[in-house]
Motif scaffolding. Structure first.
Motif, PDB file in Angstrom:
ATOM      1  N   TRP A 142       2.251   3.899  -2.810  1.00 23.45           N
ATOM      2  CA  TRP A 142       1.625   5.161  -3.209  1.00 23.45           C
ATOM      3  C   TRP A 142       2.355   6.370  -2.613  1.00 23.45           C
ATOM      4  O   TRP A 142       2.241   7.479  -3.110  1.00 23.45           O
ATOM      5  CB  TRP A 142       0.155   5.191  -2.803  1.00 23.45           C
ATOM      6  CG  TRP A 142      -0.722   4.321  -3.652  1.00 23.45           C
ATOM      7  CD1 TRP A 142      -1.159   3.062  -3.368  1.00 23.45           C
ATOM      8  CD2 TRP A 142      -1.273   4.640  -4.932  1.00 23.45           C
ATOM      9  NE1 TRP A 142      -1.950   2.585  -4.379  1.00 23.45           N
ATOM     10  CE2 TRP A 142      -2.041   3.538  -5.361  1.00 23.45           C
ATOM     11  CE3 TRP A 142      -1.200   5.763  -5.765  1.00 23.45           C
ATOM     12  CZ2 TRP A 142      -2.723   3.517  -6.562  1.00 23.45           C
ATOM     13  CZ3 TRP A 142      -1.890   5.744  -6.964  1.00 23.45           C
ATOM     14  CH2 TRP A 142      -2.640   4.629  -7.357  1.00 23.45           C
ATOM     15  N   ASN A 143       3.123   6.158  -1.542  1.00 23.89           N
ATOM     16  CA  ASN A 143       3.859   7.246  -0.891  1.00 23.89           C
ATOM     17  C   ASN A 143       5.011   7.775  -1.731  1.00 23.89           C
ATOM     18  O   ASN A 143       5.574   8.805  -1.407  1.00 23.89           O
ATOM     19  CB  ASN A 143       4.403   6.799   0.467  1.00 23.89           C
ATOM     20  CG  ASN A 143       3.323   6.766   1.510  1.00 23.89           C
ATOM     21  OD1 ASN A 143       2.400   7.560   1.475  1.00 23.89           O
ATOM     22  ND2 ASN A 143       3.433   5.833   2.426  1.00 23.89           N
ATOM     23  N   ARG A 144       5.362   7.071  -2.772  1.00 26.32           N
ATOM     24  CA  ARG A 144       6.462   7.532  -3.633  1.00 26.32           C
ATOM     25  C   ARG A 144       6.224   8.970  -4.106  1.00 26.32           C
ATOM     26  O   ARG A 144       7.150   9.762  -4.184  1.00 26.32           O
ATOM     27  CB  ARG A 144       6.612   6.591  -4.826  1.00 26.32           C
ATOM     28  CG  ARG A 144       7.707   6.973  -5.770  1.00 26.32           C
ATOM     29  CD  ARG A 144       7.912   5.872  -6.783  1.00 26.32           C
ATOM     30  NE  ARG A 144       8.230   6.465  -8.064  1.00 26.32           N
ATOM     31  CZ  ARG A 144       8.244   5.829  -9.204  1.00 26.32           C
ATOM     32  NH1 ARG A 144       7.958   4.536  -9.240  1.00 26.32           N
ATOM     33  NH2 ARG A 144       8.545   6.433 -10.318  1.00 26.32           N
TER      34      ARG A 144
ATOM     35  N   TYR B 262       1.045   7.774 -10.258  1.00 30.59           N
ATOM     36  CA  TYR B 262       1.878   8.447  -9.251  1.00 30.59           C
ATOM     37  C   TYR B 262       1.715   9.963  -9.319  1.00 30.59           C
ATOM     38  O   TYR B 262       1.577  10.627  -8.291  1.00 30.59           O
ATOM     39  CB  TYR B 262       3.348   8.088  -9.439  1.00 30.59           C
ATOM     40  CG  TYR B 262       3.763   6.777  -8.808  1.00 30.59           C
ATOM     41  CD1 TYR B 262       3.578   6.546  -7.443  1.00 30.59           C
ATOM     42  CD2 TYR B 262       4.355   5.785  -9.564  1.00 30.59           C
ATOM     43  CE1 TYR B 262       3.973   5.343  -6.867  1.00 30.59           C
ATOM     44  CE2 TYR B 262       4.754   4.586  -8.993  1.00 30.59           C
ATOM     45  CZ  TYR B 262       4.557   4.371  -7.639  1.00 30.59           C
ATOM     46  OH  TYR B 262       4.948   3.190  -7.062  1.00 30.59           O
TER      47      TYR B 262
ATOM     48  N   LYS C 176       2.767  15.900  -0.915  1.00 34.06           N
ATOM     49  CA  LYS C 176       3.625  15.691   0.251  1.00 34.06           C
ATOM     50  C   LYS C 176       3.796  17.017   0.970  1.00 34.06           C
ATOM     51  O   LYS C 176       3.852  18.072   0.351  1.00 34.06           O
ATOM     52  CB  LYS C 176       4.984  15.142  -0.170  1.00 34.06           C
ATOM     53  CG  LYS C 176       4.915  13.714  -0.628  1.00 34.06           C
ATOM     54  CD  LYS C 176       6.298  13.130  -0.806  1.00 34.06           C
ATOM     55  CE  LYS C 176       6.144  11.667  -1.169  1.00 34.06           C
ATOM     56  NZ  LYS C 176       7.329  10.912  -0.867  1.00 34.06           N
TER      57      LYS C 176
ATOM     58  N   ALA D 125      -5.725  -0.308  -2.604  1.00 36.22           N
ATOM     59  CA  ALA D 125      -5.278   0.905  -1.907  1.00 36.22           C
ATOM     60  C   ALA D 125      -5.675   2.144  -2.711  1.00 36.22           C
ATOM     61  O   ALA D 125      -6.015   3.183  -2.134  1.00 36.22           O
ATOM     62  CB  ALA D 125      -3.772   0.871  -1.674  1.00 36.22           C
TER      63      ALA D 125
ATOM     64  N   SER E  55      -0.817   8.221   4.527  1.00 33.23           N
ATOM     65  CA  SER E  55      -0.618   7.030   5.347  1.00 33.23           C
ATOM     66  C   SER E  55      -1.973   6.344   5.410  1.00 33.23           C
ATOM     67  O   SER E  55      -3.013   6.985   5.259  1.00 33.23           O
ATOM     68  CB  SER E  55      -0.084   7.380   6.739  1.00 33.23           C
ATOM     69  OG  SER E  55      -1.008   8.172   7.437  1.00 33.23           O
ATOM     70  N   PHE E  56      -1.953   5.054   5.592  1.00 34.76           N
ATOM     71  CA  PHE E  56      -3.186   4.275   5.551  1.00 34.76           C
ATOM     72  C   PHE E  56      -3.558   3.748   6.927  1.00 34.76           C
ATOM     73  O   PHE E  56      -2.690   3.327   7.691  1.00 34.76           O
ATOM     74  CB  PHE E  56      -3.020   3.060   4.616  1.00 34.76           C
ATOM     75  CG  PHE E  56      -2.936   3.417   3.171  1.00 34.76           C
ATOM     76  CD1 PHE E  56      -4.076   3.601   2.419  1.00 34.76           C
ATOM     77  CD2 PHE E  56      -1.702   3.568   2.553  1.00 34.76           C
ATOM     78  CE1 PHE E  56      -4.002   3.930   1.074  1.00 34.76           C
ATOM     79  CE2 PHE E  56      -1.610   3.887   1.208  1.00 34.76           C
ATOM     80  CZ  PHE E  56      -2.765   4.065   0.464  1.00 34.76           C
TER      81      PHE E  56
ATOM     82  N   ARG F 112      -2.195  -2.827  -4.341  1.00 33.03           N
ATOM     83  CA  ARG F 112      -2.041  -1.448  -4.815  1.00 33.03           C
ATOM     84  C   ARG F 112      -3.321  -0.951  -5.488  1.00 33.03           C
ATOM     85  O   ARG F 112      -3.674   0.224  -5.350  1.00 33.03           O
ATOM     86  CB  ARG F 112      -0.824  -1.335  -5.721  1.00 33.03           C
ATOM     87  CG  ARG F 112       0.452  -1.498  -4.912  1.00 33.03           C
ATOM     88  CD  ARG F 112       1.691  -1.630  -5.742  1.00 33.03           C
ATOM     89  NE  ARG F 112       2.830  -1.794  -4.846  1.00 33.03           N
ATOM     90  CZ  ARG F 112       4.052  -2.066  -5.249  1.00 33.03           C
ATOM     91  NH1 ARG F 112       4.319  -2.179  -6.543  1.00 33.03           N
ATOM     92  NH2 ARG F 112       5.027  -2.204  -4.371  1.00 33.03           N
TER      93      ARG F 112
ATOM     94  N   MET G  11       0.820  -1.190   0.000  1.00 31.87           N
ATOM     95  CA  MET G  11       0.000   0.000   0.000  1.00 31.87           C
ATOM     96  C   MET G  11       0.866   1.257   0.000  1.00 31.87           C
ATOM     97  O   MET G  11       0.536   2.237  -0.649  1.00 31.87           O
ATOM     98  CB  MET G  11      -0.923   0.021   1.221  1.00 31.87           C
ATOM     99  CG  MET G  11      -1.975  -1.066   1.214  1.00 31.87           C
ATOM    100  SD  MET G  11      -3.012  -1.032   2.675  1.00 31.87           S
ATOM    101  CE  MET G  11      -4.232   0.134   2.126  1.00 31.87           C
ATOM    102  N   ASN G  12       1.928   1.179   0.756  1.00 37.44           N
ATOM    103  CA  ASN G  12       2.768   2.365   0.909  1.00 37.44           C
ATOM    104  C   ASN G  12       3.549   2.713  -0.351  1.00 37.44           C
ATOM    105  O   ASN G  12       4.208   3.749  -0.384  1.00 37.44           O
ATOM    106  CB  ASN G  12       3.676   2.217   2.115  1.00 37.44           C
ATOM    107  CG  ASN G  12       2.880   2.318   3.402  1.00 37.44           C
ATOM    108  OD1 ASN G  12       1.924   3.076   3.484  1.00 37.44           O
ATOM    109  ND2 ASN G  12       3.249   1.532   4.391  1.00 37.44           N
TER     110      ASN G  12
END
Length: 194
Positions: A4-6, A152, A161, A63, A11-12, A60, A1-2
């Motif tokens: 997606w943080n790229r 992305y 961010k 998510a 945060s999930f 993914r 899932m994380n």
């Protein structure tokens, strides 16, 4: 899932089950309306034997729903490529879906007025792979196997961010303590425990 943080500042917090039918997640803020003893995401039958590529693709994709992203194959431009009768026959044969389910999951395009989106993207992680046997021109709808550059970029636009300096944690924003303690766990519905 994380993954997606790229590009996104997220945060999930999800409640995952593997005991219900199918792979699914509630869409975006719909999760906030689900009782705390119920799952918000389901990964039917995932085990340590699930291939990494399939695990990454499904998690993914689901998510993405948690982030509020709908199915890309339901964009009007992609739905227009599908022959409805072929789709009804295919999904009845392969998934046991009724006409109503096919209409709901495949043939009813998203309203352009209801979404913020990129141009239709057959390679998005949010796009199902659909066979050429159900399209009007015999060409498949490719579907995405992982988060692509467009996914992305869009996630980063929707969830930018934020510098960690001076930014409150998600726990602080929700009025929770910054540190997790096992004593904060809620009782889990035994039906949900694998």
């Amino acid at each position: 899932m994380n993954a997606w943080n790229r590009s996104a500042g997220i945060s999930f917090v999800v409640r995952i089950s593997r005991n219900q039918a199918g792979y699914w997640s509630y869409l975006g803020t719909d999760i906030l309306h689900i009782p705390s003893n119920r799952p918000t995401l389901n990964l039917q039958g995932f085990t340590m034997n699930t291939a990494d590529g399939e695990f990454h693709r499904v998690v993914r994709h689901e998510a993405g729903h948690t982030l509020g992203f709908p199915h890309e194959h339901m964009r009007e431009e992609l739905v227009d490529l599908i022959d409805p009768q072929k789709a009804y026959d295919f999904f009845l044969r392969t998934q046991g879906w009724s006409r109503e389910m096919v209409d709901q999951q495949v043939l009813t395009p998203l309203s352009q007025d209801s979404i913020m989106a990129t141009p239709p993207d057959q390679d998005s992680i949010m796009c199902y792979q659909l066979p050429g046997s159900i399209t009007k021109d015999g060409q498949p709808i490719r579907g995405g196997s992982d988060i692509n550059a467009t996914d992305y970029a869009f996630a980063g636009q929707i969830y930018p961010k934020v510098s960690s300096e001076g930014a409150p944690s998600i726990q602080a924003q929700m009025g929770l303590a910054d540190e997790w303690s096992p004593s904060e766990d809620v009782e889990v519905d035994e039906e949900l425990v694998p």
